[in-house]
Design an enzyme around this catalytic site. Structure first.
Site, short mmCIF file in Angstrom:
data_model
loop_
_atom_site.label_atom_id
_atom_site.label_comp_id
_atom_site.label_asym_id
_atom_site.label_seq_id
_atom_site.Cartn_x
_atom_site.Cartn_y
_atom_site.Cartn_z
N SER A 113 0.80 -1.22 0.00
CA SER A 113 0.00 0.00 0.00
C SER A 113 0.83 1.28 0.00
CB SER A 113 -0.95 -0.04 1.19
OG SER A 113 -1.85 1.02 1.11
N HIS A 114 0.72 2.05 1.06
CA HIS A 114 1.37 3.37 1.10
C HIS A 114 2.85 3.28 1.45
CE1 HIS A 114 -0.05 2.22 5.04
NE2 HIS A 114 0.88 2.99 5.56
N ASP A 279 -1.68 1.13 -3.73
CA ASP A 279 -2.58 0.11 -4.27
C ASP A 279 -3.96 0.65 -4.62
OD1 ASP A 279 -3.08 0.51 -1.57
OD2 ASP A 279 -3.83 -1.52 -1.27
N ASP A 281 -6.38 2.20 -2.93
CA ASP A 281 -7.58 2.16 -2.10
C ASP A 281 -7.77 3.43 -1.28
OD1 ASP A 281 -5.50 1.58 -0.42
OD2 ASP A 281 -6.31 -0.31 0.33
N ARG A 282 -6.77 4.31 -1.26
CA ARG A 282 -6.94 5.56 -0.50
C ARG A 282 -7.10 6.74 -1.42
NH1 ARG A 282 -2.84 5.59 4.52
NH2 ARG A 282 -2.95 3.38 5.01
N LYS A 376 -11.73 -0.34 0.55
CA LYS A 376 -11.83 1.09 0.35
C LYS A 376 -11.40 1.37 -1.08
CE LYS A 376 -7.45 1.84 2.89
NZ LYS A 376 -7.14 0.54 3.50
C1 VG1 Z 1 -3.14 2.05 8.33
C2 VG1 Z 1 -4.35 2.94 8.56
C3 VG1 Z 1 -5.62 2.11 8.49
C4 VG1 Z 1 -5.69 1.38 7.15
C5 VG1 Z 1 -4.42 0.55 6.98
C6 VG1 Z 1 -4.35 -0.13 5.64
O1 VG1 Z 1 -3.06 1.08 9.35
O2 VG1 Z 1 -4.25 3.61 9.79
O3 VG1 Z 1 -6.72 2.96 8.66
O4 VG1 Z 1 -6.79 0.53 7.10
O5 VG1 Z 1 -3.27 1.38 7.09
O6 VG1 Z 1 -4.47 0.79 4.62
P1 VG1 Z 1 -2.09 1.22 10.63
O7 VG1 Z 1 -2.24 -0.05 11.39
O8 VG1 Z 1 -0.71 1.49 10.10
O9 VG1 Z 1 -2.58 2.42 11.38
V1 VG1 Z 1 -3.64 0.51 3.21
O10 VG1 Z 1 -4.07 1.69 2.16
O11 VG1 Z 1 -2.15 0.34 3.74
O12 VG1 Z 1 -4.12 -1.04 2.66
CO CO Z 2 -3.68 1.20 0.32
#
Ligand code: VG1
Ligand code: CO
Length: 543
Positions: A113-114, A279, A281-282, A376
């Site tokens: 993801s990010h 990915d 979703d955000r 998302k």
């Molecule tokens: C983070 C965000 C959470 C989100 C998750 C996955 O998790 O706070 O809200 O669902 O990333 O998003 P954490 O445990 O680091 O706070 V993604 O876009 O990485 O699939």
């Molecule tokens: Co993501």
């Protein structure tokens, strides 16, 4: 067919976090590391013989290698068919869409993801169930348990497929269908939104900048915005997915999407700006010189949902993660529908969506979505905003300020302390947990603690209980401070502190967010001893 059964021994720590298993690329490159985890996913499942698996990723470094291994392991384990995105590409929401549309048994999405990508950065893998959403905790726990016991894995050793070529190929008895990663998703979006109205908006000179951050949404945004909706060429920037995201951090927030933020505050700024993460979703959405928090975005979208063809019937309910601001709760109350509060992570929304209890869901971390898929969906949120802008013909700023005037404003900010020591982070949380009993009823200046607890969630659909989902300190005026540790990082620990205060008076809605929250920010440090325990005098990232 030539199936090899190879002996292996378990690796410690193959425990999925908030969203799948994320580790440094070098960890995944160890012999058998990926194979062990994939075999553990298959070992934890039952009844997939002959069924369909969906496979794709965000295109980051190691994506192709992983796809090759997973395809061959799926063949050796007895799947009947794999639908794989061309070039190994599928955004997380598109994967969810494809799983649902083609009634797949489940899917594997390759993404961290990010988190940054590249040989020295992060890789990730997550399993999605047949409903299209992230595996619930009981599934991820079963996968983890299998990973601790795995003794062999099965892999097909009789050839490979060309994932750049659309159409059907075979690995032994298993069909591999390379699909256009964009087509099914575009078709779904066309059904949900008023594309004609948005086309007219663009035709009238409305300008937008969509920053795909060299991540997976580039092809989707190009096809939809510049293709279907007629936005001028150049609306989508950084639209080619790169294995290292161009060296950037594909996290759409005020810190990492700084180019977009700068463009949106320039004198010739476009009307609307948006960015997505690795990915897809955000989403971050911006007006000209105007930032809307993800929590407010969820609330505004929910309040205006009926303007989009997919939601003219209204919403069954709204769900938000616990740390997300309570702006959505106010909309739900005004609409006479329920607002559900879940732990962090999209997997907790799945049951509510499946049961028809919630239609829109959101997280403060730039995640918004609906029951159209079970993830998302960044572009979905952008298109819903466009639909709204096209119908109301007002600026984003006007729409959000009007919203605050009606519902009040929840000032909200998240402060992240990244890369702190695991021991310090655990110590801080343990200390907080230990002081919960003392906190209740205590006065700090104007603030009196009404509730202090470690959030526990009972799923209203299946009754499953998830403990220790974040420390909440709620004050008598409804203001809140929430503390939790990130479950997506791969280095040290990240402390997230979420701060919220409600302001009903429209005369006070213009304040700067950090100034409006200053007292609570000080309190957050005082209560948890952040500076004292971590040696940090300021957060790394403020959103
Ligand atoms: C983070 C965000 C959470 C989100 C998750 C996955 O998790 O706070 O809200 O669902 O990333 O998003 P954490 O445990 O680091 O706070 V993604 O876009 O990485 O699939
Ligand atoms: Co993501």
């Amino acid at each position: 067919m030539p199936i090899l059964v190879r002996p292996t021994t378990p690796f410690p720590g193959q425990k999925p976090g908030t969203s799948g298993l994320r580790k440094k690329v070098a960890v995944f490159q160890q012999p058998n590391y990926l194979e062990n985890f994939v075999q553990s996913i298959f070992d934890s499942l039952e009844g997939f013989q002959g069924q369909t698996l969906v496979l794709g990723g965000d295109g980051r470094f190691f994506n192709r290698e992983a796809i090759d291994v997973i395809l061959r392991m799926a063949a050796a384990n007895g799947f009947g068919r794999v639908l794989v995105g061309r070039q190994g590409i599928l955004s997380t929401p598109a994967a969810s869409c494809v799983i649902r549309k083609h009634r797949a048994f489940g899917g594997i999405v390759l993404s961290a993801s990010h988190n940054p990508g590249g040989p020295h950065e992060d890789f990730g893998i997550k399993y999605n169930i047949g409903a299209g959403g992230p595996a619930p905790e009981k599934v991820t726990e079963a996968i983890y348990a299998c990973s601790q016991a795995v003794g062999e894995y099965r892999i097909f050793d009789g050839g490979a497929v060309d994932i750049d070529r659309l159409g059907i190929q075979h690995l032994g008895e298993m069909a591999v269908e390379v699909v256009d990663p964009v087509a099914d998703y575009v078709e779904l979006m066309e059904r949900l939104f008023d594309f004609s109205a948005i086309r007219r908006l663009f035709a009238s000179g409305f300008r937008m900048r969509y920053d795909a951050m060299h991540a997976v949404t580039g092809p989707y945004a190009l096809a939809i915005l510049e293709g279907c909706l007629g936005a001028p060429a150049g609306t989508v920037v950084n639209g080619t997915p790169l294995p290292d995201f161009g060296g950037g951090h594909p996290d759409p927030n005020l810190v990492h999407a700084h180019d977009l933020v700068a463009a949106m505050s320039a004198p010739d700024a476009p009307d609307f700006g948006a960015a997505s993460d690795g990915d897809g979703d955000r989403n971050m959405v911006l007006g000209r010189n105007f930032y809307v928090t993800p929590s407010d975005s969820l609330a505004v979208l929910a309040a205006n949902a009926r303007l989009a063809p997919g939601y003219t019937g209204g919403l069954a309910g709204i769900a938000r993660s616990m740390p997300t601001s309570q702006a959505a709760d106010r909309v739900a109350a005004a609409l006479g529908i329920r607002c559900y509060e879940t732990p962090t992570g999209w997997k907790f929304f799945g049951n509510l969506l499946d049961a028809g209890l919630a239609t829109f869901c959101g997280e403060e971390s730039f995640g918004t979505g609906s029951d159209h898929v079970r993830e998302k969906d960044g572009l979905w949120a952008v298109l819903l905003w466009l639909n709204l802008l096209a119908v109301r013909r007002q600026s984003m700023e006007t729409i959000v300020r009007d919203h605050w005037a009606v519902h009040g404003r929840n000032f909200y900010s998240r402060h992240d302390y990244e890369g702190i020591g695991t021991a310090e982070a655990d110590g801080l949380m343990d200390h907080l947990r230990g002081s919960l009993a003392d906190l209740a009823g205590r006065r700090f200046g104007a603030y009196i603690v009404r509730l202090a607890d470690d959030f526990a969630y009972t799923d209203p659909v299946d009754g499953s209980v998830s403990m220790r989902q974040g420390i909440r300190v709620v004050f008598s005026d409804g203001s809140r401070i929430v503390y939790r540790l990130s479950g997506t990082g791969t280095e040290g620990a990240t402390l997230r502190v979420y701060i919220e205060r409600f302001e009903p008076d429209p005369g006070k809605h213009d304040q700067d967010t950090q100034a409006a929250l200053a007292d609570l920010i000080r309190l957050a440090d005082q209560i948890a001893g952040i500076t004292l325990r971590t040696g940090r005098s300021a957060p790394t990232v403020i959103t």
